[in-house]
Design an enzyme around this catalytic site. Structure first.
Site, PDB file in Angstrom:
ATOM      1  N   PHE A 143       0.829  -1.229   0.000  1.00  0.00           N
ATOM      2  CA  PHE A 143       0.000   0.000   0.000  1.00  0.00           C
ATOM      3  C   PHE A 143       0.857   1.271   0.000  1.00  0.00           C
ATOM      4  O   PHE A 143       0.523   2.248   0.675  1.00  0.00           O
ATOM      5  CB  PHE A 143      -0.929   0.066   1.231  1.00  0.00           C
ATOM      6  CG  PHE A 143      -1.766  -1.140   1.515  1.00  0.00           C
ATOM      7  CD1 PHE A 143      -2.450  -1.792   0.504  1.00  0.00           C
ATOM      8  CD2 PHE A 143      -1.907  -1.622   2.821  1.00  0.00           C
ATOM      9  CE1 PHE A 143      -3.248  -2.895   0.779  1.00  0.00           C
ATOM     10  CE2 PHE A 143      -2.703  -2.721   3.098  1.00  0.00           C
ATOM     11  CZ  PHE A 143      -3.369  -3.363   2.083  1.00  0.00           C
ATOM     12  N   THR A 157       2.121   4.659  -1.076  1.00  0.00           N
ATOM     13  CA  THR A 157       1.726   5.802  -1.896  1.00  0.00           C
ATOM     14  C   THR A 157       2.951   6.347  -2.637  1.00  0.00           C
ATOM     15  O   THR A 157       4.016   6.498  -2.033  1.00  0.00           O
ATOM     16  CB  THR A 157       1.109   6.905  -0.997  1.00  0.00           C
ATOM     17  OG1 THR A 157       0.026   6.325  -0.275  1.00  0.00           O
ATOM     18  CG2 THR A 157       0.619   8.087  -1.829  1.00  0.00           C
ATOM     19  N   GLU A 190       2.024  13.269  10.340  1.00  0.00           N
ATOM     20  CA  GLU A 190       1.296  12.417   9.392  1.00  0.00           C
ATOM     21  C   GLU A 190      -0.209  12.426   9.715  1.00  0.00           C
ATOM     22  O   GLU A 190      -1.047  12.577   8.831  1.00  0.00           O
ATOM     23  CB  GLU A 190       1.834  10.978   9.473  1.00  0.00           C
ATOM     24  CG  GLU A 190       1.036   9.995   8.635  1.00  0.00           C
ATOM     25  CD  GLU A 190       1.653   8.594   8.588  1.00  0.00           C
ATOM     26  OE1 GLU A 190       2.661   8.358   9.281  1.00  0.00           O
ATOM     27  OE2 GLU A 190       1.140   7.756   7.834  1.00  0.00           O
ATOM     28  N   GLN A 198     -26.430  11.562  -0.151  1.00  0.00           N
ATOM     29  CA  GLN A 198     -27.864  11.279   0.028  1.00  0.00           C
ATOM     30  C   GLN A 198     -28.708  12.467  -0.432  1.00  0.00           C
ATOM     31  O   GLN A 198     -29.746  12.278  -1.086  1.00  0.00           O
ATOM     32  CB  GLN A 198     -28.130  10.965   1.519  1.00  0.00           C
ATOM     33  CG  GLN A 198     -29.557  10.569   1.823  1.00  0.00           C
ATOM     34  CD  GLN A 198     -29.890   9.166   1.302  1.00  0.00           C
ATOM     35  OE1 GLN A 198     -29.000   8.403   0.939  1.00  0.00           O
ATOM     36  NE2 GLN A 198     -31.173   8.854   1.241  1.00  0.00           N
ATOM     37  N   GLY A 216      -2.386   5.187  10.531  1.00  0.00           N
ATOM     38  CA  GLY A 216      -2.786   4.614  11.816  1.00  0.00           C
ATOM     39  C   GLY A 216      -4.305   4.600  11.845  1.00  0.00           C
ATOM     40  O   GLY A 216      -4.935   5.665  11.733  1.00  0.00           O
ATOM     41  N   GLU A 230      -9.007   2.784  15.074  1.00  0.00           N
ATOM     42  CA  GLU A 230      -8.966   1.898  16.252  1.00  0.00           C
ATOM     43  C   GLU A 230      -7.643   2.107  16.995  1.00  0.00           C
ATOM     44  O   GLU A 230      -7.604   2.184  18.222  1.00  0.00           O
ATOM     45  CB  GLU A 230      -9.113   0.425  15.835  1.00  0.00           C
ATOM     46  CG  GLU A 230     -10.495   0.031  15.336  1.00  0.00           C
ATOM     47  CD  GLU A 230     -10.796   0.530  13.921  1.00  0.00           C
ATOM     48  OE1 GLU A 230      -9.846   0.800  13.161  1.00  0.00           O
ATOM     49  OE2 GLU A 230     -11.989   0.671  13.590  1.00  0.00           O
TER      50      GLU A 230
HETATM   51  C1  FAD Z   1      -4.522   3.995  -0.155  1.00  0.00           C
HETATM   52  C2  FAD Z   1      -3.530   3.662   0.915  1.00  0.00           C
HETATM   53  C3  FAD Z   1      -2.322   4.337   0.965  1.00  0.00           C
HETATM   54  C4  FAD Z   1      -1.366   4.008   1.936  1.00  0.00           C
HETATM   55  N1  FAD Z   1      -0.136   4.610   1.907  1.00  0.00           N
HETATM   56  C5  FAD Z   1       0.855   4.119   2.719  1.00  0.00           C
HETATM   57  C6  FAD Z   1       2.215   4.573   2.587  1.00  0.00           C
HETATM   58  O1  FAD Z   1       2.519   5.458   1.774  1.00  0.00           O
HETATM   59  N2  FAD Z   1       3.174   4.005   3.368  1.00  0.00           N
HETATM   60  C7  FAD Z   1       2.880   3.036   4.273  1.00  0.00           C
HETATM   61  O2  FAD Z   1       3.793   2.560   4.934  1.00  0.00           O
HETATM   62  N3  FAD Z   1       1.599   2.592   4.441  1.00  0.00           N
HETATM   63  C8  FAD Z   1       0.601   3.095   3.682  1.00  0.00           C
HETATM   64  N4  FAD Z   1      -0.691   2.632   3.822  1.00  0.00           N
HETATM   65  C9  FAD Z   1      -0.956   1.605   4.810  1.00  0.00           C
HETATM   66  C10 FAD Z   1      -1.834   2.034   5.982  1.00  0.00           C
HETATM   67  O3  FAD Z   1      -1.098   2.840   6.861  1.00  0.00           O
HETATM   68  C11 FAD Z   1      -2.359   0.738   6.617  1.00  0.00           C
HETATM   69  O4  FAD Z   1      -3.327   0.205   5.723  1.00  0.00           O
HETATM   70  C12 FAD Z   1      -2.936   0.939   7.980  1.00  0.00           C
HETATM   71  O5  FAD Z   1      -1.937   1.303   8.905  1.00  0.00           O
HETATM   72  C13 FAD Z   1      -3.620  -0.331   8.494  1.00  0.00           C
HETATM   73  O6  FAD Z   1      -2.797  -1.459   8.350  1.00  0.00           O
HETATM   74  P1  FAD Z   1      -3.387  -2.780   7.645  1.00  0.00           P
HETATM   75  O7  FAD Z   1      -4.044  -2.355   6.395  1.00  0.00           O
HETATM   76  O8  FAD Z   1      -2.332  -3.791   7.584  1.00  0.00           O
HETATM   77  O9  FAD Z   1      -4.544  -3.268   8.634  1.00  0.00           O
HETATM   78  P2  FAD Z   1      -4.351  -4.193   9.931  1.00  0.00           P
HETATM   79  O10 FAD Z   1      -3.234  -3.656  10.769  1.00  0.00           O
HETATM   80  O11 FAD Z   1      -4.302  -5.605   9.527  1.00  0.00           O
HETATM   81  O12 FAD Z   1      -5.732  -3.926  10.693  1.00  0.00           O
HETATM   82  C14 FAD Z   1      -6.972  -4.487  10.225  1.00  0.00           C
HETATM   83  C15 FAD Z   1      -8.092  -4.006  11.145  1.00  0.00           C
HETATM   84  O13 FAD Z   1      -7.825  -4.449  12.481  1.00  0.00           O
HETATM   85  C16 FAD Z   1      -7.792  -3.326  13.357  1.00  0.00           C
HETATM   86  N5  FAD Z   1      -6.785  -3.528  14.397  1.00  0.00           N
HETATM   87  C17 FAD Z   1      -5.491  -3.899  14.241  1.00  0.00           C
HETATM   88  N6  FAD Z   1      -4.878  -3.930  15.425  1.00  0.00           N
HETATM   89  C18 FAD Z   1      -5.780  -3.567  16.353  1.00  0.00           C
HETATM   90  C19 FAD Z   1      -5.759  -3.398  17.767  1.00  0.00           C
HETATM   91  N7  FAD Z   1      -4.643  -3.586  18.476  1.00  0.00           N
HETATM   92  N8  FAD Z   1      -6.893  -3.014  18.386  1.00  0.00           N
HETATM   93  C20 FAD Z   1      -8.027  -2.799  17.688  1.00  0.00           C
HETATM   94  N9  FAD Z   1      -8.116  -2.944  16.337  1.00  0.00           N
HETATM   95  C21 FAD Z   1      -7.014  -3.319  15.691  1.00  0.00           C
HETATM   96  C22 FAD Z   1      -7.443  -2.141  12.485  1.00  0.00           C
HETATM   97  O14 FAD Z   1      -7.863  -0.923  13.060  1.00  0.00           O
HETATM   98  C23 FAD Z   1      -8.195  -2.484  11.205  1.00  0.00           C
HETATM   99  O15 FAD Z   1      -9.533  -2.099  11.334  1.00  0.00           O
HETATM  100  C24 FAD Z   1      -1.668   3.003   2.903  1.00  0.00           C
HETATM  101  C25 FAD Z   1      -2.907   2.369   2.876  1.00  0.00           C
HETATM  102  C26 FAD Z   1      -3.830   2.659   1.890  1.00  0.00           C
HETATM  103  C27 FAD Z   1      -5.130   1.908   1.870  1.00  0.00           C
END
Ligand code: FAD
Length: 382
Positions: free
Chosen positions: A159, A161, A245, A339, A367, A370
């Site tokens: 992911f 950017t 950020e 809507q 981040g 949650e």
């Molecule tokens: C369009 C886009 C651009 C991005 N750009 C960048 C970038 O430039 N660089 C980069 O490094 N990252 C980037 N990201 C990544 C983004 O920061 C992550 O998607 C985000 O931090 C969540 O990580 P994950 O997707 O692995 O979800 P996960 O960490 O797997 O979490 C999945 C779900 O579980 C919940 N969860 C996880 N742990 C806990 C907890 N302890 N307590 C409660 N709930 C929890 C989360 O809130 C979420 O709802 C990007 C993401 C997107 C979609």
């Protein structure tokens, strides 16, 4: 009346310049860029040429040293360009990818990477998230094994950017197998380094004009001098920019929500049903009043967090609160505005559909909300 005591006449003058540039040279093209799935990389040079990529960086590297309040104005105006993807690509470059180079780079590293990034000649990405997780960054798995004067990097980032077009990626990698968050380092990987490749460009619900990639490292060798800051201290360094950020996302979300509100007001003023405009119906008037209230609450909290940050005061709790308030207001306001547009809101030719899709990233990126709630709970000593 100024929107906040944070912005003086000099900031408003700057806002006017940025707004004109975006209205004349960005907004007319965003539909094409959204359809193409990316904006042209040359746009970085255009922003760089207007001194918009180094607002918080020192003059010796090409910055203007204007400060974070000016950069906040840039984020607000970018968010109004009509494409979350454009705001994301330019924003990621200035808000998350270049700060570690400035904050922890040596003079030589800043000259080599920061100075061309400020001109828009080099596009920078930040690679923290991995396929196995983005919330728990202390458990980054991408490894960087030290062999004499080089690190050998293996793993992948997800992911990211600007990942496809990046000339440089600041990568958080594990330099010590044991040690959790004490075993990570920040390494700069340049585009043509053997073993580094773009795995795939990712297709997304929103932010479509920004390029988002999976990056792959296979025995990718980078010299030790590409490390930013101390070895094994990368987690602390990466965390160092978290507040900015999150403020970037919060500031952009408030401005996006404001634009959705304006789209709803304009539509409601012109749409006639039952012989009267939508905006004369009390239920719609109250809905719009509630949307404005939600935005103002988020805006004031975000400005308070921004003020704390600009004065270098403790702001972890307030920034997390602002990030939640702003991104959830953006999602809610975009949804209510859609809507109010009725069936037209569901049509691709109306801008509100894009605002609705783009808003959904806010509670996930920088981040998740949650994790923000967990940060707040910790700050409350729970
Ligand atoms: C369009 C886009 C651009 C991005 N750009 C960048 C970038 O430039 N660089 C980069 O490094 N990252 C980037 N990201 C990544 C983004 O920061 C992550 O998607 C985000 O931090 C969540 O990580 P994950 O997707 O692995 O979800 P996960 O960490 O797997 O979490 C999945 C779900 O579980 C919940 N969860 C996880 N742990 C806990 C907890 N302890 N307590 C409660 N709930 C929890 C989360 O809130 C979420 O709802 C990007 C993401 C997107 C979609």
């Amino acid at each position: 009346m100024p929107r906040s005591h944070l912005f003086g006449p000099e900031h408003e003058e700057f806002r006017g310049t940025v707004r004109r540039f975006i209205e004349n040279e960005v907004r007319p093209h965003v539909d094409d860029w959204e359809a193409a799935g990316q904006f042209p990389p040359e746009l970085f040079r255009r922003f760089g040429g207007l001194d918009l990529l180094g607002l918080k960086y020192p003059e010796p590297y090409g910055g203007t040293d204007a400060g974070v309040i000016y950069e906040a104005v840039l984020f607000e105006e970018l968010a109004r360009c009509g494409s979350g993807g454009v705001a994301a690509g330019i924003g990621a470059h200035v808000a998350i990818a270049t700060p570690p180079i400035h904050d922890f780079g040596t003079d030589a590293q800043r000259k080599r990477w920061l100075a061309p990034a400020i001109k828009g000649e080099k596009i920078v990405a930040l690679g923290v998230t991995e396929p196995s997780g983005g919330s728990d960054i202390a458990h980054v798995e991408t490894s960087a094994r030290r062999e004499g004067d080089v690190y050998v990097i293996n793993g992948s980032k997800m992911f990211i950017t600007n990942g496809v077009n990046a000339d440089l990626v600041v990568v958080l990698a594990r330099t010590k197998p044991e040690g959790g968050h004490h075993g990570l380092s920040l390494l700069v990987v340049e585009r043509d380094t053997p073993g580094y490749s773009v795995g795939r460009k990712l297709d997304k619900l929103g932010w479509r004009a920004s390029d988002t990639a999976e990056l792959v490292f296979q025995d990718c060798r980078v010299p030790v001098e590409n490390r930013l800051g101390e070895e094994h201290n990368g987690f602390r360094l990466a965390v160092g920019n978290f507040q900015w950020e999150r403020l970037w996302i919060a500031i952009g979300a408030v401005a996006s929500a404001q634009r959705s509100l304006e789209l709803a007001i304009e539509y409601a003023a012109n749409r006639v049903q039952f012989g009267k405009t939508l905006s004369s119906m009390q239920v719609i008037r109250h809905e719009i009043a509630d949307m404005a209230l939600l935005i103002e609450q988020a805006r004031q909290l975000t400005y308070y967090a921004l003020w704390l940050h600009s004065k270098q005061l403790p702001c972890t709790k307030e920034v997390s609160m602002a990030k939640i308030a702003a991104t959830e207001a953006d999602v809610r306001v975009a949804d209510r505005a859609l809507q109010i547009h009725g069936g037209y809101g569901y049509m691709m030719e109306y801008p509100i559909q894009r605002a609705w899709r783009d808003a959904r990233l806010g509670p996930i990126g920088a981040g998740t909300n949650e994790i923000m709630r967990e940060v707040i709970a910790k700050e409350l000593d729970l």
